[in-house]
Design an enzyme around this catalytic site. Structure first.
Site, PDB file in Angstrom:
ATOM      1  N   TYR A 213       0.881  -1.181   0.000  1.00 38.39           N
ATOM      2  CA  TYR A 213       0.000   0.000   0.000  1.00 38.39           C
ATOM      3  C   TYR A 213       0.913   1.223   0.000  1.00 38.39           C
ATOM      4  O   TYR A 213       1.783   1.338   0.860  1.00 38.39           O
ATOM      5  CB  TYR A 213      -0.862   0.032   1.257  1.00 38.39           C
ATOM      6  CG  TYR A 213      -1.965  -0.992   1.310  1.00 38.39           C
ATOM      7  CD1 TYR A 213      -1.750  -2.274   1.817  1.00 38.39           C
ATOM      8  CD2 TYR A 213      -3.251  -0.681   0.846  1.00 38.39           C
ATOM      9  CE1 TYR A 213      -2.775  -3.212   1.868  1.00 38.39           C
ATOM     10  CE2 TYR A 213      -4.285  -1.610   0.908  1.00 38.39           C
ATOM     11  CZ  TYR A 213      -4.036  -2.876   1.410  1.00 38.39           C
ATOM     12  OH  TYR A 213      -5.045  -3.801   1.459  1.00 38.39           O
TER      13      TYR A 213
ATOM     14  N   LYS B 146     -12.384  -4.575   2.951  1.00 39.04           N
ATOM     15  CA  LYS B 146     -13.467  -4.935   3.875  1.00 39.04           C
ATOM     16  C   LYS B 146     -14.804  -5.203   3.188  1.00 39.04           C
ATOM     17  O   LYS B 146     -15.747  -5.662   3.825  1.00 39.04           O
ATOM     18  CB  LYS B 146     -13.652  -3.803   4.907  1.00 39.04           C
ATOM     19  CG  LYS B 146     -12.502  -3.696   5.888  1.00 39.04           C
ATOM     20  CD  LYS B 146     -12.451  -4.882   6.825  1.00 39.04           C
ATOM     21  CE  LYS B 146     -11.069  -5.072   7.413  1.00 39.04           C
ATOM     22  NZ  LYS B 146     -10.442  -6.324   6.968  1.00 39.04           N
TER      23      LYS B 146
ATOM     24  N   TYR C 222      -7.333  -5.158  10.038  1.00 43.97           N
ATOM     25  CA  TYR C 222      -7.109  -5.658   8.679  1.00 43.97           C
ATOM     26  C   TYR C 222      -7.410  -7.154   8.586  1.00 43.97           C
ATOM     27  O   TYR C 222      -8.071  -7.609   7.645  1.00 43.97           O
ATOM     28  CB  TYR C 222      -5.664  -5.383   8.243  1.00 43.97           C
ATOM     29  CG  TYR C 222      -5.446  -5.564   6.753  1.00 43.97           C
ATOM     30  CD1 TYR C 222      -5.142  -6.805   6.209  1.00 43.97           C
ATOM     31  CD2 TYR C 222      -5.576  -4.489   5.870  1.00 43.97           C
ATOM     32  CE1 TYR C 222      -4.973  -6.979   4.841  1.00 43.97           C
ATOM     33  CE2 TYR C 222      -5.400  -4.656   4.495  1.00 43.97           C
ATOM     34  CZ  TYR C 222      -5.095  -5.906   3.993  1.00 43.97           C
ATOM     35  OH  TYR C 222      -4.936  -6.070   2.649  1.00 43.97           O
TER      36      TYR C 222
ATOM     37  N   PRO D 137     -12.387   0.393  -0.995  1.00 46.07           N
ATOM     38  CA  PRO D 137     -11.691  -0.910  -0.966  1.00 46.07           C
ATOM     39  C   PRO D 137     -10.326  -0.899  -0.274  1.00 46.07           C
ATOM     40  O   PRO D 137      -9.710  -1.937  -0.111  1.00 46.07           O
ATOM     41  CB  PRO D 137     -11.549  -1.267  -2.443  1.00 46.07           C
ATOM     42  CG  PRO D 137     -11.727  -0.007  -3.182  1.00 46.07           C
ATOM     43  CD  PRO D 137     -12.579   0.884  -2.352  1.00 46.07           C
TER      44      PRO D 137
HETATM   45  P1  FAS Z   1     -22.421  -7.988  -5.300  1.00 43.83           P
HETATM   46  O1  FAS Z   1     -22.660  -6.619  -5.876  1.00 43.83           O
HETATM   47  O2  FAS Z   1     -21.109  -8.655  -5.521  1.00 43.83           O
HETATM   48  O3  FAS Z   1     -23.517  -9.007  -5.869  1.00 43.83           O
HETATM   49  C1  FAS Z   1     -24.863  -8.608  -6.003  1.00 43.83           C
HETATM   50  C2  FAS Z   1     -25.477  -9.455  -7.095  1.00 43.83           C
HETATM   51  O4  FAS Z   1     -26.864  -9.123  -7.195  1.00 43.83           O
HETATM   52  C3  FAS Z   1     -24.852  -9.180  -8.462  1.00 43.83           C
HETATM   53  O5  FAS Z   1     -24.462 -10.379  -9.071  1.00 43.83           O
HETATM   54  C4  FAS Z   1     -25.979  -8.485  -9.245  1.00 43.83           C
HETATM   55  O6  FAS Z   1     -25.962  -8.815 -10.610  1.00 43.83           O
HETATM   56  C5  FAS Z   1     -27.225  -9.022  -8.566  1.00 43.83           C
HETATM   57  N1  FAS Z   1     -28.383  -8.130  -8.646  1.00 43.83           N
HETATM   58  C6  FAS Z   1     -28.408  -6.779  -8.579  1.00 43.83           C
HETATM   59  N2  FAS Z   1     -29.690  -6.339  -8.685  1.00 43.83           N
HETATM   60  C7  FAS Z   1     -30.482  -7.451  -8.820  1.00 43.83           C
HETATM   61  C8  FAS Z   1     -31.870  -7.657  -8.971  1.00 43.83           C
HETATM   62  N3  FAS Z   1     -32.711  -6.631  -9.003  1.00 43.83           N
HETATM   63  N4  FAS Z   1     -32.331  -8.918  -9.093  1.00 43.83           N
HETATM   64  C9  FAS Z   1     -31.468  -9.970  -9.050  1.00 43.83           C
HETATM   65  N5  FAS Z   1     -30.133  -9.849  -8.907  1.00 43.83           N
HETATM   66  C10 FAS Z   1     -29.653  -8.585  -8.794  1.00 43.83           C
HETATM   67  N6  FAS Z   1     -14.128  -5.244  -2.061  1.00 43.83           N
HETATM   68  C11 FAS Z   1     -12.899  -5.522  -1.578  1.00 43.83           C
HETATM   69  O7  FAS Z   1     -12.803  -6.043  -0.446  1.00 43.83           O
HETATM   70  N7  FAS Z   1     -11.767  -5.246  -2.326  1.00 43.83           N
HETATM   71  C12 FAS Z   1     -11.845  -4.701  -3.592  1.00 43.83           C
HETATM   72  O8  FAS Z   1     -10.834  -4.461  -4.230  1.00 43.83           O
HETATM   73  C13 FAS Z   1     -13.104  -4.416  -4.130  1.00 43.83           C
HETATM   74  N8  FAS Z   1     -13.224  -3.886  -5.396  1.00 43.83           N
HETATM   75  C14 FAS Z   1     -14.486  -3.583  -5.881  1.00 43.83           C
HETATM   76  C15 FAS Z   1     -14.664  -3.024  -7.173  1.00 43.83           C
HETATM   77  C16 FAS Z   1     -15.944  -2.703  -7.654  1.00 43.83           C
HETATM   78  C17 FAS Z   1     -16.104  -2.090  -9.041  1.00 43.83           C
HETATM   79  C18 FAS Z   1     -17.076  -2.931  -6.848  1.00 43.83           C
HETATM   80  C19 FAS Z   1     -18.460  -2.560  -7.334  1.00 43.83           C
HETATM   81  C20 FAS Z   1     -16.917  -3.482  -5.569  1.00 43.83           C
HETATM   82  C21 FAS Z   1     -15.624  -3.825  -5.091  1.00 43.83           C
HETATM   83  N9  FAS Z   1     -15.437  -4.391  -3.833  1.00 43.83           N
HETATM   84  C22 FAS Z   1     -14.224  -4.697  -3.329  1.00 43.83           C
HETATM   85  C23 FAS Z   1     -16.549  -4.690  -3.012  1.00 43.83           C
HETATM   86  C24 FAS Z   1     -17.113  -6.020  -3.485  1.00 43.83           C
HETATM   87  O9  FAS Z   1     -16.130  -7.016  -3.381  1.00 43.83           O
HETATM   88  C25 FAS Z   1     -18.341  -6.284  -2.652  1.00 43.83           C
HETATM   89  O10 FAS Z   1     -18.109  -6.051  -1.280  1.00 43.83           O
HETATM   90  C26 FAS Z   1     -18.859  -7.673  -2.847  1.00 43.83           C
HETATM   91  O11 FAS Z   1     -19.069  -7.875  -4.216  1.00 43.83           O
HETATM   92  C27 FAS Z   1     -20.145  -7.801  -2.029  1.00 43.83           C
HETATM   93  O12 FAS Z   1     -20.793  -8.917  -2.462  1.00 43.83           O
HETATM   94  P2  FAS Z   1     -22.403  -8.921  -2.588  1.00 43.83           P
HETATM   95  O13 FAS Z   1     -22.986  -8.329  -1.356  1.00 43.83           O
HETATM   96  O14 FAS Z   1     -22.759 -10.309  -2.987  1.00 43.83           O
HETATM   97  O15 FAS Z   1     -22.745  -7.883  -3.740  1.00 43.83           O
HETATM   98  C1  PHB Z   2      -7.207  -6.690  -4.585  1.00 38.72           C
HETATM   99  O1  PHB Z   2      -8.055  -6.512  -5.491  1.00 38.72           O
HETATM  100  O2  PHB Z   2      -6.318  -7.563  -4.661  1.00 38.72           O
HETATM  101  C2  PHB Z   2      -7.260  -5.810  -3.360  1.00 38.72           C
HETATM  102  C3  PHB Z   2      -8.110  -4.717  -3.359  1.00 38.72           C
HETATM  103  C4  PHB Z   2      -8.150  -3.901  -2.237  1.00 38.72           C
HETATM  104  C5  PHB Z   2      -7.339  -4.201  -1.137  1.00 38.72           C
HETATM  105  C6  PHB Z   2      -6.499  -5.310  -1.150  1.00 38.72           C
HETATM  106  C7  PHB Z   2      -6.462  -6.121  -2.275  1.00 38.72           C
HETATM  107  O3  PHB Z   2      -7.357  -3.396  -0.041  1.00 38.72           O
END
Ligand code: FAS
Ligand code: PHB
Length: 389
Positions: A200, A296, A384, A292
């Protein structure tokens, strides 16, 4: 059609809940708006807390995770040319596991399919009805065919843009939000990671993160403007900027290559309260979002699933409603601690457009304190690796 629990959303939250319920003989149906391929095509989280690893073990889905995941005992924190290591295992007795969310989701899909789990893909027009009664139901359409599922409970696992949260009346919901004045430009490349642990980095040009998926698949991020578009960044420009933001000790070792995925994610802190309304329970991104930085997002979705799964297990197996009655309070207590840590770590590691020279000196002092004080590092490490469920 009738089932015990309708789960809206086939991401990690929904799939993990469905698989855990299955292990106790509790039926569920998952409704997913997209195709399985689309869901698996999303590149998101990379770091798993022990709590999520244990839930995957309980769900019978941890074999590949243990075989292919990387146990990380610490991380590097860089500030300009300086860097230091925070030793999670020495300070807390607990490591983290580096294993992509895509793989977690793949393992869960495969487990549901092996168990004959019902997942409807490509669903449209999902509407959640009568959750303020003991006979809720969900209507939706697939290929133009209208369907209805009667159930006991609905789990809203449909992410930030889903329909579940909005099913709770606006005068019942309280929402808390903070938008950050920058995003993360992420690149996935088939190159060896620059270091065996994550890095980081806070540099005068902005934040950078060096992560990985395996020995030949690296994940890198740089802080970028919210007005940026991934197409504004050639691979060459990205690698050049990343090298300027990490210590030269690492920049000199960085192996670059074509980006096989390039995307920008805005950073947001968001929480909706309560996470339950009648027979509807919100899980994961449907209820909360974190920047992110602290890894978490996925891991807090996992603790929601833990509380809801155990509450529903008590309801169906012991006839007790205490677990589901305490769900929102239990989940939110841990959600807010994850929000705090994610906000703190983001404040420490990013450069803010409105940062004053005083703010910068405070940030420098905070990083110097973290680098030199075991108690500060222990506090960071405990957050963490994941606070207790
Ligand atoms: P999700 O959003 O993963 O899943 C929800 C699901 O519901 C999706 O498949 C969607 O298609 C579906 N859905 C939506 N509306 C619907 C409807 N009306 N009917 C039926 N289905 C529907 N977290 C980290 O810890 N590290 C990261 O680096 C990180 N990067 C991320 C980058 C992006 C672009 C995003 C958006 C999130 C990121 N996150 C990251 C957070 C991510 O990992 C979420 O915390 C994780 O996907 C949460 O999982 P769900 O709660 O299942 O939600
Ligand atoms: C990863 O996508 O590998 C990732 C993203 C955010 C973090 C750590 C790892 O804080």
């Amino acid at each position: 059609m009738k089932t015990s629990v309708v789960i809206v959303g086939g991401g990690p939250s929904g799939l993990l809940l469905s698989q855990l319920l299955h292990t106790k003989g509790i039926e569920s149906i998952v409704l997913e708006r997209k195709t399985k391929e689309y869901v698996l095509g999303r590149i998101r989280a990379g770091v798993l807390e022990t709590g999520l690893v244990k839930l995957m073990e309980e769900a019978g889905c941890a074999e590949r995770l243990h075989a292919e995941g990387f146990v990380h005992d610490g991380t590097q924190i860089a500030f300009g040319e300086e860097f230091f290591r925070v030793d999670f295992t020495a300070l807390t007795g607990t490591p983290v596991v580096v294993y992509g969310q895509t793989e977690v989701t793949r393992d869960l899909y495969e487990a549901r399919e092996r168990a004959g789990g019902v997942i409807d893909y490509d669903v449209e027009n999902v509407v959640i009805h009568d959750v303020d009664t003991s006979n809720p139901f969900v209507t939706y359409s697939v290929d133009g065919e209208e369907r209805r599922i009667d159930c006991d409970f609905v789990a809203g696992c449909d992410g930030f843009h889903g329909v579940s949260r909005k099913t709770i009346p606006a005068d019942v919901r309280k929402e808390y939000e903070k938008a950050y004045p920058f995003g993360w430009l992420g690149v996935l490349s088939e190159t060896p990671p620059v270091h065996e642990e994550l890095i980081y980095a806070n540099s005068e040009r902005g934040f950078a993160l060096c992560s990985m998926r395996n020995e030949q698949l690296s994940r890198y991020y740089i802080q970028c403007s919210l007005s940026d578009d991934p197409d504004d960044w050639s691979d060459e420009d990205f690698w050049k900027e990343l090298k300027l933001r990490i210590p030269s000790h690492y920049a000199e070792q960085l192996v670059t290559g074509p980006a096989i995925e390039k995307s920008i994610a805005p950073l947001r802190s968001f929480v909706t309260e309560p996470m339950r309304w009648g027979r509807l329970f919100l899980c994961g991104d449907a209820a909360h979002i974190v920047p992110p930085t602290g890894a978490k997002g996925l891991n807090t979705a996992a603790s929601d699933v833990h509380y809801l799964y155990n509450g529903l297990k008590e309801f169906y197996l012991d006839g007790s409603e205490s677990g589901i009655d305490a769900y929102s309070e239990n989940a939110l207590r841990r959600v807010w601690k994850a929000e705090r840590f994610s906000w703190w770590f983001s404040s420490l590691m990013h450069r803010y457009p409105d940062q004053t020279p005083f703010d910068l000196r405070i940030q420098t002092a905070e990083l110097a304190f973290l680098g030199s004080n075991e108690a500060a590092q222990k506090a960071m490490a405990e957050n963490y690796v994941g606070l207790p469920y």
